[in-house]
Each structure stands twice: as C-alpha cells, then as structure tokens.
Design a protein around this motif. Sequence first.
Motif, PDB file in Angstrom:
ATOM      1  N   LEU A 147       1.379   2.434  -3.869  1.00 54.71           N
ATOM      2  CA  LEU A 147       0.304   2.668  -4.830  1.00 54.71           C
ATOM      3  C   LEU A 147       0.391   4.087  -5.370  1.00 54.71           C
ATOM      4  O   LEU A 147       0.838   5.008  -4.677  1.00 54.71           O
ATOM      5  N   TYR A 148      -0.053   4.262  -6.598  1.00 54.97           N
ATOM      6  CA  TYR A 148      -0.179   5.617  -7.131  1.00 54.97           C
ATOM      7  C   TYR A 148      -1.358   6.295  -6.446  1.00 54.97           C
ATOM      8  O   TYR A 148      -2.468   5.756  -6.414  1.00 54.97           O
ATOM      9  N   ARG A 149      -1.130   7.481  -5.898  1.00 54.22           N
ATOM     10  CA  ARG A 149      -2.168   8.195  -5.161  1.00 54.22           C
ATOM     11  C   ARG A 149      -2.408   9.587  -5.722  1.00 54.22           C
ATOM     12  O   ARG A 149      -2.999  10.438  -5.064  1.00 54.22           O
TER      13      ARG A 149
ATOM     14  N   PHE B 223       5.792   7.544  -8.476  1.00 60.11           N
ATOM     15  CA  PHE B 223       4.708   8.328  -7.886  1.00 60.11           C
ATOM     16  C   PHE B 223       4.256   9.471  -8.780  1.00 60.11           C
ATOM     17  O   PHE B 223       3.352  10.228  -8.418  1.00 60.11           O
TER      18      PHE B 223
ATOM     19  N   ARG C  96      -2.640   1.691 -11.004  1.00 60.05           N
ATOM     20  CA  ARG C  96      -2.258   2.206  -9.691  1.00 60.05           C
ATOM     21  C   ARG C  96      -1.158   1.383  -9.036  1.00 60.05           C
ATOM     22  O   ARG C  96      -0.431   1.878  -8.178  1.00 60.05           O
TER      23      ARG C  96
ATOM     24  N   VAL D 288      -1.797   8.499   6.230  1.00 57.89           N
ATOM     25  CA  VAL D 288      -2.923   7.910   5.510  1.00 57.89           C
ATOM     26  C   VAL D 288      -3.343   6.645   6.254  1.00 57.89           C
ATOM     27  O   VAL D 288      -2.519   5.743   6.458  1.00 57.89           O
TER      28      VAL D 288
ATOM     29  N   GLU E 291      -5.122   3.184   6.455  1.00 55.16           N
ATOM     30  CA  GLU E 291      -5.522   2.112   5.547  1.00 55.16           C
ATOM     31  C   GLU E 291      -6.125   0.963   6.348  1.00 55.16           C
ATOM     32  O   GLU E 291      -5.655   0.623   7.438  1.00 55.16           O
TER      33      GLU E 291
ATOM     34  N   ARG F  57       0.820  -1.222   0.000  1.00 55.81           N
ATOM     35  CA  ARG F  57       0.000   0.000   0.000  1.00 55.81           C
ATOM     36  C   ARG F  57       0.853   1.270   0.000  1.00 55.81           C
ATOM     37  O   ARG F  57       0.394   2.323  -0.425  1.00 55.81           O
TER      38      ARG F  57
END
Length: 782
Positions: free
Chosen positions: A80-82, A386, A142, A344, A346, A77
């Motif tokens: 991941l692309y955010r 990213f 992602r 963040v 999760e 996690r």
Amino acid sequence: MTDTIAVPGLTAPAEILVDRWGIPHLTAASEDDLFFLQGFNAARDRLWQIDLWRKRGLGLLAADFGPGYLAQDVASRHFLYRGDMAAEWAAYAEDAAAICTRFAAGINAYVDLVEREPERLPQEFRLFDTRPAHWRPEDVVRIRSHGLTRNALSELARAHVLAGADPATDRLRKAIEPLVEVGPVPGFDPEAVPPDALQLFRLAMAPVTFPPERLAATLDEAHLWRVATDLGEVLRAQEHEGSNNWAVHGSRTATGRPILATDPHRTHAVPSLRYLVHLTAPGFDAIGAGEPSVPGIMMGHNGTAAFSLTIFGADQEDVYLYETRPEDPESYRYGEGWERMRSVEERFAVKGAPEQVRSLRFTRHGPVVHAGPTRRSVVAVRSVWFEPGSAAYLASLSGMRSRNLDEFRAAMRRWGTPSVNQVYADTAGTIAWLPAGHVPRRPNWHGLAPVPGDGSHEWDGMMDPALMPVLVNPPEGFVATANELNLPPDWPHDDRPVGFEWLEDSRAVRIREVLTDQDRHGLADSRALQADTLSVPARRMQRLLAPLAAPDGEAARGLDLLRGWDARLESDSAAAALFELWWTKHLKPALFARLVPDPAIRRLLAPGDVGGILAALESPDARFGADPEAARDALLIETLAEAVRDGIRRLGDDLSAWRWGDLHHGYFEHPASAMAPDRQAELDVGPLAKGGSSSTVMHAAYRPDDFRVTHGASVRIVMDVGDWDRSTCINTPGQSGDPRSPHYRDLAPLWARGEQVPLLYSRAAVEEAAGERIRLVPQPTR
C-alpha cells in the motif's frame, strides 16, 4: 427501456444511455456530478469486480472469505502507499482529490441503492454471502499491487541462473537490450535467498481465486495459501502483458486525417479488465477505455486529441539484499553501522476466526519480503510504487483533458506508473510518440540483478522527464510501439540508462512492415493490422528449415506442411497448429535440455525469451557440440518429427485437417465458477477458436499445457481523428460484469473473429444507437 433513479449526492439530473453494444454514455450538468456519475455507473455494471479489486488491494479478503485469504491480505498490505497524501493527490492533477472523492461517492451511492433494492445486487455476493463495501477516496490511489511490475522477479531469477551457469544461458531466459555484461552477484548465497524469496511479492500481485478447499480453510491452515502461482507462470504473464499502438499521419491516410489505433494486452478475465465509457459535461466530452475502479479514461479521445498507451520498458524496481545484525535480526547493515527496520502493526478481520495481528517490516528501501534468520539475511523490494504519484494510470486525469501536444506533454510529466509509450494525434494533424513514467537514476549499476542494501547502491532521484525523447510528425508518416526497445539509435544508455529488459520485437517488426508498405492507410487497415496473425518467429524458423531434408516419415510431412505456409497463425490453419505445437512442446524444451544440462537451472528459464531462443538457433555456438550447425539441424528435424507425432495423437492422422483453433482457444473463466460448477455455463465464456500467438500483432498468448489463451487484447480501439463517429472498438467478453446482463458476453464472438463495433461520439449517433436509458435525479439526504 428507461429507468429513473433518485440518488442522494447528485446535484442536478444526469443520464446514463447504454448503446446496443453495452457502452455507457454518461451526461451530467457539471464535471463534479460527472465523476460521481462515473462511479455510480461503474458500480452499476461492475460492482462485484471493483468491490473484489478494492478488498484484494487493501488486504480485506479474509473478512469476507475466511482464513484461506489471510496470507494474501498480509502480502497486499506490504504494497500500500503509505506516504504523504497531499503530495499524492497533487501529483496527478490539481483536482485529483476532488475527482476521486466524487467517484467514490458515486460508488457508495450505488452500494446504498443496492441495500435499498436488493434485486440489483449482483449474484456473486449472494453466492458468497458477502456485501459490497463503501469506498473512501484514497482507496482509489493507495492500492499499488494491481499495477504492472517490472523486473524484480527477473533480477532474482538472473542471480540464480548466473550462480549456476553463464550470461549466455540467462539470455535464453531473458534477453538484455542493449547488451551489457552482467556477472554473478558478489556474495550471493542461493540458499539464503532461494528462488521463491519473492513469494510474498508474487502473492500480493496474484488474482483472487475461490477453490472450495481455500474457502473452507481453517486458521491453522491459513499458511497453506501463501503460495502464489508458479514462478514460470508469473514471468510468462509479465512477458505477455504488452500492447500495440500506432498513429498514422494524415499525409498517409485515405482521408487526410490521422488515425490512431490501440490494443492493450493484459490477462484475459471475465469481466474484462478494461471498460469503455463516454463522459460528457459542460467543457469536457471524452470517450475511451480505462479501468472500472479508476475515474476518467486512459486511452481514447476528447473530441480534439486522441491518446493511447503501451508499456515502455523502464526499470522501475529493484531487489535489495541485507545482512542482519547477529544479536538483533531487526537491524541491517547500512553504511558504517546498523539501521533498524520500521515495524508496522496491521490488524486483519477474519471470517469465522478472531482478529489477527501481523507485524510488517520495512527497510529504508521498501517492504521486507523474505527473511533467512539462520543465515542473517533479508530481502526487500524497492519500487517507484512507493513514491507519490505512482498509482497506476491516475495521471490520465490530466492527460485526458489535454487539447494540444504541449498540454499533453505537460500532463505526461505527471505520469508515474506504469511507464508507458504514449501515442498522440489531434485534429490539427499532429501525431507524436513520447514515453512517460518515473525512471530511477542508478549511478553505479544497471538494475539487472539484486544489490546490497548497505547504502552502496542508492537511487539518485528520478530522471528529468524533459530528458526523455519525443517524436513528432516523423518523415515516415507514422509512430508505432509494441513494447520493444524503441529508444533512438543514438540514445546514451550509459549516461541515461532507462531499462534493459524489453519484450521481443516480433510485433513491432510486423507493424512497421505493414505500415511502411501501405501508401494510404484506412480505418479498415488498422482493424486488419490489429487482427494480423503473421508470426515473425515462424518466418525466421522457415528460413532455417528451408535447406533441410528429411527421410520419409513424420519429419518429411512436417517439412512439407511448413514450407508452403504463409506463416500466418490463422485459427483454421493446419501449419499454424504444427508450428506452435513444435515450438512450445518440443523444440524449446529440447533446446533447453541440449544447452543447459542442469535441470535446476532449466526450471528457471521458463517461459524463455523468444528473441534469445531464435538467436541461439540462428547462430549456434559451441554449446551444441563440435559441429554446431549440424547439431542444430538435427535438433530441428528430430523435434519436428516428434511434433508431428504429437499432433497426430491430438488432431488425427490427416495433417491437412488440423486447425490451430482446435487447440488454441479463448476461454474466460469467472473467479466464482470454481466453487459453483453447476453455474459454470452461466459464469464462464468460451471456448472460442482463436488465431495468433504472443508474437503476432493479434496478441493471443496461451498457457503451454492446454493452449488456452490467457493474455492479449480485450479492448481494441481504432479512431478517426476528426470524424469521430467512424471510430470503432471492441471489449471482450462484454462490457458488463453482471451475468444477468445481455452485455456480459455479447462481444466475445466478434472479438474472436477480430471484428469491432462502433465507438459513437456525437449526440445524434449515440441517440440513434440507444438501447437502455437510466435517468438519475437528485434526492435530498435526510
């Protein structure tokens, strides 16, 4: 055999024709339906593989497999692309979102079919009592943790080596090209940032394993599974994940048409990482290889233009070190003040346990991967991953539709990761080489060691792709790459630094040698070159051995065997067995012990840089002692004698009966076979006697403990640019990921021998080779 399936979501009838080698030829009435069909077919042939790929990448493993997978989910996690999805989609192609939407819909249609017809469900799901999941379009892009990494791990290893040794020692670990001076990292504290500080980063990249004890882990034991493979193994994998490609101009071929050949090298697995597929719809007709979880193809041809890729050594990531605020460990020094990390939250579903919540932390540069609270430090990784447009290989959606070099170059300006050498050829006779990929601009450092995250070392955007080199129809009549430093000799490395860590050049030297010596190159020549086992390091070592003498005994027997050898690592070669046993098990460890007294530093050198090791042996310095050449020669003789004794224990006293293939073998281990040993013969493929090494064009890198081949070409393609049906290919161990399929392992013996099968393109040739036909018809949704 014909199967007819009614499929909701398809707008017109479509067809999957599987030829006798397992290559599917997909035909649809529109591109919209074609990418739906590609997703459906990927699930038909590789459902277990792509489902596991998605769950690993999105951090969803623990929901299926239990607490032993929670740590890997947390790691994934982080990567991941955010970012902004509109910018992400626009980066690859104008219709990238639409293509991925239809591709995901096709996968989902097959998942629904499996629910309706359970007999189609791959047996791995039954083995683990899991079900395939539905996809969203953004799942395709992602996930960043499956892409090839660059030098973050090397940066940290270098910092530790330089803290305890010197640059010459570090060059045994990894050569720097062109050579620039890198000194100890100012203020680096090896205790605050230990060698395993990037463990979370490594875990995010790791494959999924299924040892019984991991599957049985409780929530209290989840932390025990946060350790990925040994750092040396990870770095070895990075060294071995290269590729070869070349294009020969028609003026140098037997037919007058260009020939383009490619064989990407990655970790061997079953199913294969790559997948060969033919995609046909009005206005588009392309065939080649890609990854089954990604729409389109990344190497192959579209009837006009052929294209392929190898890894290009641009430096795409950095390690940042931060000082945290004494009274607030969530803040780090930046500029004249302190900047708070972004947190963040999760949530993770865990089989057999309550939902777990974890907080991920990010600096302005990237995810925090290590914290040393007692020393007020954290570590983060910054990567082009990213940035929008950095999903691995997705810019192929534009490149595969290019019809001339100008269009292809324009498409490659979209390319983010991994950075690649693109080799191109078309029916107009043009051949070309051009690198593609994001290249960060670092105004005040080389990107070879960790740097402070306090704002003193910031990227200044990306290099303009228009400033990168391009080579079109060169006078030598070919272009070729093998992950070596291949920037032009006059490249301004100070003004436009691209990267300084490349793969050693043995394969590149051999490819250029062969292509230069051939007056007329043919398809068979390309296939032979892809299977070439001549070892340039062995040839260089023979020169060092040539003037040496040894008394009667093992060393003398070894010298006799190696001196008359052609330096080819053929599977049936006795000398090849001796050389690789000597190099891997005896010479390299002894050299490290002689030149690097500190065992803690020696552990950081694995697997070692072939070029750096050869340089140390060919030009011995004071580290060898008062008489460096004499000490070097003694080391060669002593270790050669040890290697002969080792070989006698392994292979018998008759050296002439030794075979490299008796040690060096291909073996494709299914991820599930560890927990189902009674089905190992059904799931695994091998062993297969194999020639070559990591330094031969036929790349066959092996793990040093048992010589099992772990990396190399699974897919090989040789294309006749213009007479496409004469093209050939191979994928190993087979095209299908389903052990019930006849195409699960059928290509492995051919691959081991360096052979290939037809890569058919014309409709007539495809029809003649038809094995299985699947007709899909629309079914209205209710």
